[in-house]
Design a protein around this motif. Structure first.
Motif, short mmCIF file in Angstrom:
data_model
loop_
_atom_site.label_atom_id
_atom_site.label_comp_id
_atom_site.label_asym_id
_atom_site.label_seq_id
_atom_site.Cartn_x
_atom_site.Cartn_y
_atom_site.Cartn_z
N TRP A 1 0.84 -1.21 0.00
CA TRP A 1 0.00 0.00 0.00
C TRP A 1 0.87 1.26 0.00
O TRP A 1 0.62 2.20 -0.75
CB TRP A 1 -0.92 -0.03 1.22
CG TRP A 1 -1.71 1.21 1.43
CD1 TRP A 1 -2.89 1.56 0.82
CD2 TRP A 1 -1.38 2.30 2.30
NE1 TRP A 1 -3.31 2.79 1.27
CE2 TRP A 1 -2.41 3.26 2.18
CE3 TRP A 1 -0.32 2.54 3.18
CZ2 TRP A 1 -2.39 4.45 2.91
CZ3 TRP A 1 -0.31 3.72 3.90
CH2 TRP A 1 -1.34 4.66 3.76
N ARG B 1 2.41 1.90 -3.45
CA ARG B 1 1.47 2.42 -4.44
C ARG B 1 1.20 3.90 -4.21
O ARG B 1 1.20 4.70 -5.15
CB ARG B 1 0.15 1.63 -4.38
CG ARG B 1 -0.87 2.10 -5.41
CD ARG B 1 -2.17 1.34 -5.28
NE ARG B 1 -2.85 1.62 -4.03
CZ ARG B 1 -3.56 2.71 -3.79
NH1 ARG B 1 -3.67 3.66 -4.72
NH2 ARG B 1 -4.17 2.88 -2.63
N VAL B 2 0.95 4.29 -2.96
CA VAL B 2 0.66 5.70 -2.67
C VAL B 2 1.87 6.56 -3.00
O VAL B 2 1.74 7.65 -3.59
CB VAL B 2 0.24 5.87 -1.20
CG1 VAL B 2 0.07 7.35 -0.85
CG2 VAL B 2 -1.07 5.12 -0.93
N GLU C 1 2.28 6.99 -6.75
CA GLU C 1 1.31 7.94 -7.27
C GLU C 1 1.70 9.37 -6.91
O GLU C 1 1.52 10.29 -7.71
CB GLU C 1 -0.09 7.60 -6.76
CG GLU C 1 -0.65 6.30 -7.32
CD GLU C 1 -2.14 6.16 -7.06
OE1 GLU C 1 -2.82 7.18 -6.91
OE2 GLU C 1 -2.62 5.01 -7.02
N TYR D 1 -8.16 10.67 0.89
CA TYR D 1 -9.06 9.53 1.06
C TYR D 1 -9.31 8.83 -0.27
O TYR D 1 -9.25 7.59 -0.36
CB TYR D 1 -10.38 10.01 1.67
CG TYR D 1 -11.42 8.92 1.79
CD1 TYR D 1 -11.48 8.11 2.92
CD2 TYR D 1 -12.38 8.73 0.79
CE1 TYR D 1 -12.44 7.12 3.04
CE2 TYR D 1 -13.32 7.74 0.90
CZ TYR D 1 -13.36 6.93 2.02
OH TYR D 1 -14.30 5.95 2.14
N ARG D 2 -9.57 9.60 -1.31
CA ARG D 2 -9.88 9.00 -2.61
C ARG D 2 -8.69 8.27 -3.21
O ARG D 2 -8.86 7.25 -3.90
CB ARG D 2 -10.38 10.09 -3.57
CG ARG D 2 -11.80 10.56 -3.25
CD ARG D 2 -12.31 11.53 -4.29
NE ARG D 2 -11.67 12.83 -4.18
CZ ARG D 2 -12.09 13.78 -3.36
NH1 ARG D 2 -13.13 13.58 -2.57
NH2 ARG D 2 -11.48 14.96 -3.34
N VAL D 3 -7.48 8.73 -2.91
CA VAL D 3 -6.29 8.09 -3.46
C VAL D 3 -5.82 6.91 -2.61
O VAL D 3 -5.45 5.86 -3.14
CB VAL D 3 -5.15 9.12 -3.60
CG1 VAL D 3 -3.83 8.44 -3.94
CG2 VAL D 3 -5.50 10.15 -4.65
N GLN E 1 -9.93 4.87 -0.36
CA GLN E 1 -11.07 4.37 -1.14
C GLN E 1 -10.73 3.16 -2.01
O GLN E 1 -11.54 2.23 -2.08
CB GLN E 1 -11.65 5.49 -1.98
CG GLN E 1 -13.02 5.18 -2.55
CD GLN E 1 -13.65 6.43 -3.14
OE1 GLN E 1 -13.02 7.21 -3.84
NE2 GLN E 1 -14.92 6.62 -2.84
N PRO E 2 -9.55 3.10 -2.66
CA PRO E 2 -9.27 1.91 -3.46
C PRO E 2 -9.23 0.61 -2.65
O PRO E 2 -9.38 -0.46 -3.21
CB PRO E 2 -7.89 2.22 -4.07
CG PRO E 2 -7.82 3.70 -4.10
CD PRO E 2 -8.54 4.15 -2.86
N ARG E 3 -9.01 0.71 -1.35
CA ARG E 3 -8.98 -0.46 -0.47
C ARG E 3 -10.24 -0.58 0.36
O ARG E 3 -10.30 -1.39 1.29
CB ARG E 3 -7.77 -0.38 0.45
CG ARG E 3 -6.45 -0.58 -0.26
CD ARG E 3 -6.32 -2.02 -0.73
NE ARG E 3 -5.02 -2.27 -1.32
CZ ARG E 3 -4.69 -3.41 -1.89
NH1 ARG E 3 -5.56 -4.38 -1.96
NH2 ARG E 3 -3.50 -3.57 -2.41
N GLU F 1 -6.37 -6.97 -6.40
CA GLU F 1 -7.58 -6.78 -7.19
C GLU F 1 -7.93 -8.08 -7.92
O GLU F 1 -7.08 -8.88 -8.26
CB GLU F 1 -7.36 -5.66 -8.20
CG GLU F 1 -7.04 -4.32 -7.57
CD GLU F 1 -8.15 -3.81 -6.68
OE1 GLU F 1 -9.32 -4.07 -7.01
OE2 GLU F 1 -7.86 -3.15 -5.67
#
Length: 326
Positions: free
Chosen positions: A47, A50-51, A54, A142-144, A147-149, A246
């Motif tokens: 996690w 990934r963050v 990005e 939150y959206r980045v 939310q994906p998790r 995913e």
């Protein structure tokens, strides 16, 4: 070792409650703090990568983190107004509560935080542009990052909540309290928890809201101001915090174990009695017994009996199968 000592009355024990839904702001703050250290790699390294990737590729995310890292540091203190008390229907309501904090309280908590950066000074000033920027940063993060998790977060929370409710029903509130964290000790009427600083919290009849958090990792955290509604957040059971990959859409679990067993396994996430399984799956009692026996023998569910009532709860192995099957 420092401890947090929470002082209960009989009224407080009756008013202690588990949060029934995700607390968006606690998850956001905990997630911001997770980016500031390397612990919990088994659960969060993927996690974090990934963050950070990005953020490296997206200047807007860099700006969000530039705002959030100083105001939610991985430290002994961060402002209480970032995690408003109570349960909110959605993220927007929670964000509105954050930026609606009274200005004197905002200035007081920001002064305790310290820091001389321009974003922190602007937020402490309480101006509308700065608070709008803070709201946008919290929502954007939150959206980045969260939310994906969210599906995984909710699944893990449901499994954790089902376990704690089962403990409450079978062993009582004291067992729930001592199960919050390793080293917790119940010495009536005081709950003693390993903590970052020595502190006392007198509930004085207000009760205690318990908030299990997915992105929480190290220890329980209470609000710094004891005058605020008493809240204690703490990490989920580690076995329920699964960062699943995913998956392509489709009922892969049903194809693997059969549709009825898949339905039973999903229902067991929240805990389900045999009678409720019969009603909700629409199959015969003998068929439910057959399938629950197979799932239990395979280690996918655990069955607890209270008199003639059998209740079924998903195990960590069952939860992992559920996630990996999409």
């Amino acid at each position: 070792m420092p401890y947090l000592r929470i002082h209960f009355t009989e009224v407080d024990l009756g008013r202690t409650r588990l949060a029934s839904r995700i607390d968006h702001m606690w998850e956001i703050v905990n997630a911001v703090q997770l980016l500031q250290h390397r612990e919990g790699g088994l659960y969060f390294d993927g996690w974090r990568r990934r963050v950070r990737q990005e953020a490296f590729a997206e200047p807007r995310l860099q700006r969000l983190l530039h705002t959030l890292l100083p105001i939610a540091p991985h430290a002994e203190y961060f402002p209480d107004f970032l995690t408003p008390a109570g349960e909110f229907d959605d993220l927007d309501d929670a964000l509105d509560a954050v930026v609606s904090v009274p200005k004197p309280r905002l200035r007081r908590e920001m002064a305790l935080l310290g820091g001389e950066s321009a974003p922190l000074r602007a937020i402490a000033g309480g101006g509308a542009p700065a608070l709008r920027g803070l709201r946008a940063a919290l929502g954007g993060f939150y959206r980045v990052a969260v939310q994906p998790r969210l599906a995984v977060v909710e699944a893990a929370r449901h499994a954790d909540l089902a376990r704690r409710l089962h403990t409450l029903g079978h062993d009582g509130v004291e067992a729930v309290l001592t199960g919050i964290t390793p080293g917790a000790v119940w010495e009536p009427p005081v709950l003693r928890l390993p903590y970052v600083v020595d502190s006392d919290l007198l509930l004085a009849g207000r009760g205690l809201r318990l908030v299990p958090c997915y992105f929480s990792l190290q220890r329980p955290v209470a609000l710094a101001d004891p005058a605020l509604p008493p809240t204690l957040t703490f990490p989920l059971d580690p076995t329920t915090r699964l960062l699943a990959p995913e998956h392509r859409p489709g009922d892969h679990l049903g194809a693997l174990v059969g549709t009825t067993r898949a339905a039973i396994l999903r229902l067991a996430m929240d805990g389900c009695s045999s009678r409720e399984l019969i009603r909700r799956t629409g199959v015969a009692p003998a068929t439910v017994t057959h399938h629950t026996t197979i799932l239990r023998d395979a280690g996918m569910i655990a069955t607890h009996r209270d008199g003639t009532v059998a209740s079924h709860h998903i195990t960590p192995l069952g939860l992992q199968l559920l996630h990996r099957s999409g």
